[in-house]
Design a protein around this motif. Structure first.
Motif, PDB file in Angstrom:
ATOM      1  N   ALA A 305       0.839  -1.197   0.000  1.00 53.50           N
ATOM      2  CA  ALA A 305       0.000   0.000   0.000  1.00 53.50           C
ATOM      3  C   ALA A 305       0.873   1.246   0.000  1.00 53.50           C
ATOM      4  O   ALA A 305       1.959   1.252   0.596  1.00 53.50           O
ATOM      5  CB  ALA A 305      -0.914   0.001   1.226  1.00 53.50           C
ATOM      6  N   PHE A 307       0.208   4.141   1.442  1.00 49.88           N
ATOM      7  CA  PHE A 307      -0.127   5.075   2.517  1.00 49.88           C
ATOM      8  C   PHE A 307       1.098   5.588   3.264  1.00 49.88           C
ATOM      9  O   PHE A 307       1.300   6.790   3.416  1.00 49.88           O
ATOM     10  CB  PHE A 307      -1.097   4.419   3.510  1.00 49.88           C
ATOM     11  N   ILE A 487      -8.021  -4.561   1.470  1.00 46.96           N
ATOM     12  CA  ILE A 487      -6.799  -4.064   0.824  1.00 46.96           C
ATOM     13  C   ILE A 487      -5.700  -5.116   0.879  1.00 46.96           C
ATOM     14  O   ILE A 487      -5.051  -5.427  -0.130  1.00 46.96           O
ATOM     15  CB  ILE A 487      -6.326  -2.771   1.522  1.00 46.96           C
ATOM     16  N   THR A 491      -3.888  -7.268  -2.319  1.00 49.18           N
ATOM     17  CA  THR A 491      -2.537  -6.868  -2.712  1.00 49.18           C
ATOM     18  C   THR A 491      -1.438  -7.829  -2.252  1.00 49.18           C
ATOM     19  O   THR A 491      -0.310  -7.744  -2.751  1.00 49.18           O
ATOM     20  CB  THR A 491      -2.216  -5.464  -2.158  1.00 49.18           C
ATOM     21  N   VAL A 558       1.781   7.145  -6.066  1.00 52.02           N
ATOM     22  CA  VAL A 558       0.683   6.175  -6.005  1.00 52.02           C
ATOM     23  C   VAL A 558       0.447   5.537  -7.363  1.00 52.02           C
ATOM     24  O   VAL A 558       0.163   4.337  -7.466  1.00 52.02           O
ATOM     25  CB  VAL A 558      -0.603   6.862  -5.481  1.00 52.02           C
ATOM     26  N   TYR A 562       1.325   0.869  -7.876  1.00 58.63           N
ATOM     27  CA  TYR A 562       0.301   0.420  -6.937  1.00 58.63           C
ATOM     28  C   TYR A 562      -1.036   0.183  -7.637  1.00 58.63           C
ATOM     29  O   TYR A 562      -1.282   0.657  -8.749  1.00 58.63           O
ATOM     30  CB  TYR A 562       0.130   1.454  -5.813  1.00 58.63           C
ATOM     31  N   ASP A 563      -1.896  -0.545  -6.954  1.00 56.94           N
ATOM     32  CA  ASP A 563      -3.224  -0.881  -7.472  1.00 56.94           C
ATOM     33  C   ASP A 563      -3.992   0.395  -7.816  1.00 56.94           C
ATOM     34  O   ASP A 563      -3.962   1.375  -7.062  1.00 56.94           O
ATOM     35  CB  ASP A 563      -3.977  -1.697  -6.405  1.00 56.94           C
ATOM     36  N   ARG A 565      -6.993   1.003  -7.585  1.00 60.27           N
ATOM     37  CA  ARG A 565      -8.129   1.289  -6.703  1.00 60.27           C
ATOM     38  C   ARG A 565      -7.735   2.197  -5.542  1.00 60.27           C
ATOM     39  O   ARG A 565      -8.594   2.682  -4.821  1.00 60.27           O
ATOM     40  CB  ARG A 565      -8.725  -0.016  -6.185  1.00 60.27           C
ATOM     41  N   TYR A 566      -6.435   2.431  -5.336  1.00 60.90           N
ATOM     42  CA  TYR A 566      -5.996   3.460  -4.393  1.00 60.90           C
ATOM     43  C   TYR A 566      -6.244   4.829  -5.014  1.00 60.90           C
ATOM     44  O   TYR A 566      -6.134   5.008  -6.222  1.00 60.90           O
ATOM     45  CB  TYR A 566      -4.500   3.322  -4.094  1.00 60.90           C
ATOM     46  N   GLN A 577      -6.127   9.983   1.534  1.00 59.45           N
ATOM     47  CA  GLN A 577      -5.839   8.700   0.898  1.00 59.45           C
ATOM     48  C   GLN A 577      -6.984   7.740   1.183  1.00 59.45           C
ATOM     49  O   GLN A 577      -7.606   7.790   2.254  1.00 59.45           O
ATOM     50  CB  GLN A 577      -4.536   8.101   1.439  1.00 59.45           C
ATOM     51  N   TRP A 579      -9.309   3.929  -0.439  1.00 63.26           N
ATOM     52  CA  TRP A 579      -9.396   2.682  -1.194  1.00 63.26           C
ATOM     53  C   TRP A 579     -10.834   2.494  -1.656  1.00 63.26           C
ATOM     54  O   TRP A 579     -11.768   2.568  -0.872  1.00 63.26           O
ATOM     55  CB  TRP A 579      -8.960   1.511  -0.302  1.00 63.26           C
TER      56      TRP A 579
END
Length: 598
Positions: A305, A307, A487, A491, A558, A562-563, A565-566, A577, A579
């Protein structure tokens, strides 16, 4: 030598000296030589030695009648000297507190010795126990649980023994720290992120079931009904629901199954009235865990993630901007924990043109259980000092382990010729608010920050709030961590060992505490971002606008790997931030207002 160990050694030495002195007063041969002539003058028979007298009295108690015993005891009472009488009386009084050896019950399988057979029976049938170790050496709750006494917990915390515990933690190589903490290049981290995603795709193609929606709805319903039964202490109903939850949950299943597994443990501990001890045992095991576990979980977190990397990027870029022309920089880190943020800042400072500024970090944390409450905070300073030397950055460190509201500004040693920054990432939620004390400790900490008068105060907080009412709080915890476990499940592969470690370090303690504990035992009292904004404004802070360049840099971070969906966005001076459209946390910057009304 460590002062604590020196104190313990002296304590033990004093006890040995006292024992020698006591024994020196009991030289039986010399006592007999002195007393015998006086007994002969009085025409009385010299009494036997104390040990012989005890053996004789025990035999006579078993064989003689009550009348003869009373007569003999009266004669002996006249014959005994005062030292012998006191000695025998002391032994007799001491024996009253010892159990009869014939009634002792030993259970060698469970390592229990007790004078009460019911205690052994209870120990065999109790609910909670902890597994010895998993394959990573970390302590995790097992399916069959057994309560541990407070004495066992004290042993874990190092409070119940005069023998100093030897630190068996294995040294961690610098390359491991560098890999987790330093900016070693975007390409390397991108490769690790893509490796995780490829493993997930292979796991999905291998036939691993992904029925999350159905499991989610059914398990959430069971959990909510079980919380209602626990709230009214309906033992039978709650146990039936717990059994159903156990059948559908798993510590190695999908996200909601793992969450249900942890929630079931917390609900069962609350139902049994052992929530406080259950939480303390989990924390005691984390405190005793080697640093390598926290490094692994941190490294897994930044791969899964964005974050944490966004928080560090936002904070470090603001610090570098404020201290652009400073020769001395003083960072006061509220909640430094393991100091994972600062190696990358030291690296960035070393790249600045000209002579790097002198960097001071005051790391503040809560005291840990055991003989050395500041051990980890002090260890962070040693590690950061090594990094600063390797990058030729002048460095000074001070660690403070204390309740934050009790800290005084004099302890921080603020100098006029330095740029002062206060940094607090997810730490203030662990400070009690006005629901626990009239004079809110949380507001006292904000008042201290205003007294420091920092050039910038950086704050990151989770966007959630827990109610004082159990049923409402349970639903809030369930909703929050359902998103977080989703999450993780989206991931990180389920069979990854570091995933289990990540969950037990970052998520499980808060879940256990929020569900199993109540009142003053609640460790965290989080507030939403709006609530924090109102509180800080009341405390005479002014919120600073978010730098657009920092927003662009964080968004790029980001997007790269990264995915999708973030999401990250700026709103009302917060960098948010989330999800799947849900805002989970935010970070912002403040400075104290110097108005007359403040």
């Amino acid at each position: 030598m460590d002062p604590t160990l020196d104190y313990i050694s002296r304590y033990l030495l004093e006890e040995e000296i006292d024992e020698l002195n006591i024994n020196s007063y009991k030289d039986e041969a010399a006592l007999q030589d002195i007393e015998k002539p006086f007994y002969e003058i009085l025409g009385q028979k010299y009494p036997p030695a104390p040990n012989e007298q005890l053996l004789t009295s025990n035999k006579s108690d078993l064989s003689s009648s009550s009348s003869s015993t009373s007569t003999t005891s009266n004669n002996n009472m006249l014959a005994e000297s005062l030292p012998v009488m006191e000695y025998c009386r002391g032994i007799e009084e001491g024996m009253k507190f010892l159990p009869n050896i014939n009634k002792l019950v030993a259970n060698f399988k469970e390592n229990i010795v007790s004078a009460d057979p019911s205690e052994v029976k209870y120990a065999n049938s109790a609910r909670f126990k902890f597994a010895e170790k998993d394959d990573l050496g970390m302590m995790f709750p097992s399916r069959s649980k057994k309560y541990t006494s407070d004495k066992d917990l004290d042993i874990l915390e190092g409070r119940n023994s005069k023998i100093s515990m030897i630190d068996s933690e294995e040294p961690v190589g610098d390359d491991v720290y560098d890999e987790a903490l330093l900016d070693c290049g975007d390409h390397r981290l991108k490769g690790e992120i893509w490796s995780l995603r490829e493993t997930l795709q292979l796991e999905a193609s291998s036939g691993v079931p992904k029925k999350i929606q159905g499991d989610h709805h059914e398990l959430c319903t069971l959990l909510i009904r079980c919380s209602e039964a626990v709230a009214i202490y309906d033992q039978q109903r709650a146990q039936e629901l717990l059994n159903n939850i156990r059948k559908q949950s798993s510590p190695s299943g999908n996200g909601i199954q793992r969450l249900a597994y942890v929630l079931a443990d917390a609900l069962e501990a609350r139902l049994a009235g052992d929530g406080r001890e259950y939480f303390r045992r989990h924390i005691a095991k984390l405190v005793k865990s080697p640093d390598i576990y926290f490094l692994k979980s941190h490294h897994m977190l930044i791969r899964a993630a964005p974050f944490t990397r966004v928080y560090y990027c936002f904070s470090n870029r603001n610090i570098l901007n404020v201290a652009r022309n400073a020769s001395k920089v003083h960072i006061i880190d509220l909640g430094i924990k393991f100091g994972f943020q600062w190696p990358s800042l030291i690296q960035a400072i070393s790249k600045r043109e000209g002579v790097p500024p002198k960097l001071r970090i005051t790391g503040i944390g809560f005291p840990e259980p055991g003989f050395r409450p500041a051990k980890r905070i002090e260890g962070v300073g040693q590690r950061l000092l090594e990094y600063a030397r390797s990058f030729n950055v002048p460095f000074e460190y001070k660690g403070i382990a204390s309740q934050w509201e009790s800290i005084r500004i004099e302890e921080l040693t603020i100098n006029d010729d330095e740029v002062v920054i206060v940094n607090c990432l997810f730490g203030l939620r662990e400070v009690q608010d006005e629901t626990f004390a009239i004079d809110s400790p949380r507001d006292q900490v904000l008042k201290l920050i205003r007294q420091i008068k920092p050039q910038i105060f950086i704050q990151a907080e989770a966007n959630r709030s827990y109610s004082s009412f159990f049923l409402v709080r349970f639903r809030q915890v369930l909703s929050t961590y359902a998103a977080i476990y989703d999450i993780v499940d989206s991931t990180i592969p389920r069979k990854d060992k570091d995933r289990k470690l990540l969950e037990n370090v970052y998520f499980v303690p808060d879940i256990i505490n929020s569900i199993a504990c109540e009142g003053s035992d609640l460790k965290e009292k989080p507030e939403t971002l709006k609530q924090w904004q109102r509180r800080n404004l009341r405390a005479c802070f002014e919120q600073l606008p978010v730098n657009p360049d920092i927003v662009k840099e964080c968004k790029k971070l980001v997007r790269d790997g990264y995915d999708d969906r973030y999401f990250i966005q700026e709103d009302d001076n917060w960098l948010l931030q989330g999800w799947k459209g849900r805002v989970l946390a935010g970070v912002t910057a403040w400075k104290p207002r110097l108005d007359e009304g403040c």
